[in-house]
Design a protein around this motif. Structure first.
Motif, PDB file in Angstrom:
ATOM      1  N   SER A  76      50.868  76.108  31.840  1.00 13.84           N
ATOM      2  CA  SER A  76      50.878  74.687  32.209  1.00 13.84           C
ATOM      3  C   SER A  76      49.656  74.326  33.050  1.00 13.84           C
ATOM      4  O   SER A  76      49.117  73.222  32.930  1.00 13.84           O
ATOM      5  N   ARG A  77      49.208  75.261  33.900  1.00 20.86           N
ATOM      6  CA  ARG A  77      48.012  75.002  34.709  1.00 20.86           C
ATOM      7  C   ARG A  77      46.767  74.923  33.825  1.00 20.86           C
ATOM      8  O   ARG A  77      45.927  74.033  33.986  1.00 20.86           O
ATOM      9  N   GLN A  80      46.569  71.638  31.550  1.00 21.83           N
ATOM     10  CA  GLN A  80      46.497  70.308  32.174  1.00 21.83           C
ATOM     11  C   GLN A  80      45.242  69.525  31.802  1.00 21.83           C
ATOM     12  O   GLN A  80      45.343  68.357  31.412  1.00 21.83           O
ATOM     13  N   LYS A  84      45.431  66.078  29.941  1.00 20.15           N
ATOM     14  CA  LYS A  84      45.394  65.130  31.061  1.00 20.15           C
ATOM     15  C   LYS A  84      46.794  64.858  31.607  1.00 20.15           C
ATOM     16  O   LYS A  84      47.185  63.728  31.880  1.00 20.15           O
ATOM     17  N   LEU A  85      47.559  65.948  31.726  1.00 20.81           N
ATOM     18  CA  LEU A  85      48.913  65.858  32.270  1.00 20.81           C
ATOM     19  C   LEU A  85      48.883  66.143  33.765  1.00 20.81           C
ATOM     20  O   LEU A  85      48.100  66.973  34.238  1.00 20.81           O
ATOM     21  N   GLY A  86      49.761  65.467  34.518  1.00 24.25           N
ATOM     22  CA  GLY A  86      49.950  65.821  35.911  1.00 24.25           C
ATOM     23  C   GLY A  86      50.649  67.163  36.012  1.00 24.25           C
ATOM     24  O   GLY A  86      51.209  67.667  35.027  1.00 24.25           O
ATOM     25  N   LYS A  87      50.635  67.755  37.191  1.00 23.34           N
ATOM     26  CA  LYS A  87      51.212  69.093  37.344  1.00 23.34           C
ATOM     27  C   LYS A  87      52.704  69.110  37.026  1.00 23.34           C
ATOM     28  O   LYS A  87      53.192  70.017  36.340  1.00 23.34           O
ATOM     29  N   ASN A  89      54.471  66.983  35.103  1.00 26.35           N
ATOM     30  CA  ASN A  89      54.696  66.770  33.670  1.00 26.35           C
ATOM     31  C   ASN A  89      54.335  68.014  32.862  1.00 26.35           C
ATOM     32  O   ASN A  89      54.990  68.332  31.860  1.00 26.35           O
ATOM     33  N   SER A  90      53.282  68.713  33.293  1.00 30.53           N
ATOM     34  CA  SER A  90      52.889  69.917  32.578  1.00 30.53           C
ATOM     35  C   SER A  90      53.950  71.013  32.719  1.00 30.53           C
ATOM     36  O   SER A  90      54.284  71.702  31.751  1.00 30.53           O
TER      37      SER A  90
END
Length: 510
Positions: A76-77, A80, A84-87, A89-90
């Protein structure tokens, strides 16, 4: 003429019984067809090579899908910037959706092994799992991640549900206990290997290769599943009955435990009954709470542990910090030792002619509960910022009792539910698996909020305090477990039905 007719009838009857015997079956006094005790076609009488191949493939597949489950936090990190996902949401997309799918799948897939046996669910699960891992890899849109992780999680619930049935099919009580320990240890180890798998593949290639490689490995598993045999005895027996029918054998009555009830009854058994047990049974609620939080600890660490090791002054990188998860594995292996004590305690009880109670086999849990609290507190107060100059090996050693505790709690408490609820154990375990998967999916989100806000020492202390409260649970089970079971209409009815059958509990004999 009458004697000739009688002689012909006798020959026909003997011929039919010969056909029954040739297929490893027998006809009972009531005329029903069943397995002959010495039938080589029954899965428990298969060759060692056949059993070894089938179980190796099955356990490896279960281990691997568990590995993939805990790659979410690391990936997820890395993903991102691409989406362009926030932490938050990821983490939701890569971690929570997988566990959410697993929770739903755990409720809805148990009937599959009753309707279709073991082999077909494995084939479908591996095909679906691999396909959606590939979709995550090749489709450059966040929707592919949301949908792909959910469906892959749903498919991963199949081996978690069906593996226990495969072990039951092929092994008797004495052998089964060790297979279950191995399976359980493999699943817990898979949780710990996932962050390492994800971190190193992401570092060497990119995050998409985590799921490319998952699709490739799962395709190999699918090919291996083509080589396993159906092990559900009722499914094999049904095919043999069909063979006898084609040969012209008459009066083919047999008991089919997989007879599918109507839709309403099945919905009640699969959905309503697990929810009812979870809401009304104190034992199930307590076991579920402890098991879910304990199992979720590994998911909590997938988000917090890399940051803790990177904060040390010894040069841990985001990739190398994942190696800390390997410290859990020696503890997981220690879970084989309490089984020796369990077997000794059970043998002594049986030698005295006493009935085995579910509470007789939770000695491992009585050790695991304080081990979890001690390990978490030890780890929490030997890491920065509380202690900055301590060698990294000191907090790493604290993860050994945590690994033991997580695995031991999962094993002993699921076994306790099986022994306590017998007839309703499947429904009890469905509720436990559902809650455990949801809690595990939420743990990385909790860690992402809690650890930066409170700091690693305070956040870890809160977690250790919760584990400390769980230390009371073994005393509750030992002191009040039998009383609670006797007051439970489900546990009481299940035990009465079991005793009327006159068959000793296989799990107790194991």
């Amino acid at each position: 003429m009458q004697p000739a007719t009688t002689n012909t009838d006798t020959q026909q009857s003997l011929w039919q019984e010969l056909q029954v015997a040739k297929l490893g079956l027998q006809r009972g006094s009531d005329g029903s067809i069943s397995w002959h005790p010495d039938s080589r076609d029954h899965p428990r009488h298969w060759s060692a090579a056949r059993k070894s191949f089938d179980m190796t493939v099955i356990i490896f597949f279960e281990l691997f899908v568990t590995v993939v489950s805990t790659t979410g936090a690391c990936v997820s990190r890395a993903a991102q910037p691409d989406y362009k996902l926030g932490k938050v949401n990821s983490i939701l997309a890569f971690t929570f959706m997988y566990n959410f799918g697993q929770a739903i799948g755990g409720l809805l897939t148990p009937p599959l092994s009753e309707l279709f046996g073991r082999r077909i669910p494995y084939l479908v699960s591996s095909a679906v799992f691999g396909s959606f891992c590939l979709i995550i890899s090749v489709v450059p849109h966040p929707a592919a991640v949301w949908a792909g992780r959910f469906v892959a999680g749903f498919a991963s619930a199949v081996p978690a549900v069906v593996t226990a049935g495969s072990i039951e099919d092929m092994f008797d009580g004495g052998q089964r206990v060790w297979l279950v320990v191995l399976w359980n240890a493999g699943s817990t180890a898979g949780l710990c290997l996932g962050p390492v798998y994800g971190a190193y593949i992401t570092s060497a290639l990119n995050w998409r290769w985590v799921y490319y490689s998952s699709a490739i490995i799962t395709a190999v598993c699918f090919a291996c599943f083509l080589g396993i045999q159906e092990s559900r005895p009722s499914q094999i027996l049904e095919k043999k009955i069909a063979q006898l029918h084609d040969l012209g054998v008459e009066n083919l009555q047999w008991f089919n435990p997989d007879h599918s009830p109507d839709t309403k009854t099945r919905f009640t058994l699969v959905v309503i009954q697990p929810v009812k047990l979870l809401a009304t049974e104190p034992i199930i609620a307590l076991v579920t709470s402890i098991s879910a939080v304990s199992w979720g600890m590994i998911y909590l660490f997938t988000e917090s542990l890399p940051d803790v090791y990177q904060s040390m002054s010894v040069g841990f990188t985001q990739t190398s910090s994942s190696l800390a998860f390997l410290a859990f594995i020696p503890g997981i292996l220690l879970s084989f030792l309490p089984r020796l004590w369990d077997r000794r305690a059970v043998s002594m009880r049986l030698g005295r002619g006493e009935r085995i109670e579910p509470e007789d086999k939770i000695a491992g849990f009585a050790i695991a509960a304080p081990a979890l609290a001690i390990g978490l507190m030890w780890f929490t107060w030997t890491i920065p910022p509380a202690l900055g100059g301590v060698h990294w090996l000191v907090p790493s050693l604290a993860l050994v009792p945590v690994g033991f505790a997580v695995n031991e709690v999962a094993y002993t408490l699921s076994g306790y539910l099986t022994d306590a609820y017998l007839l309703y154990s499947a429904s009890a375990f469905c509720g436990l698996a559902f809650v455990r998967a949801l809690v595990s999916g939420l743990m990385p989100l909790l860690a992402q909020q809690m650890y930066p806000a409170l700091g690693a020492n305070i956040a870890g202390t809160l977690v250790a305090c919760i584990a400390t409260v769980f230390c009371l649970a073994p005393w509750v089970f030992l002191r009040y477990g039998r009383t609670l079971r006797e007051k439970s209409p489900f546990a009481k009815h299940s035990l009465e039905s079991h005793l009327r059958s006159g068959i000793p509990s296989i799990s107790n004999l194991g």
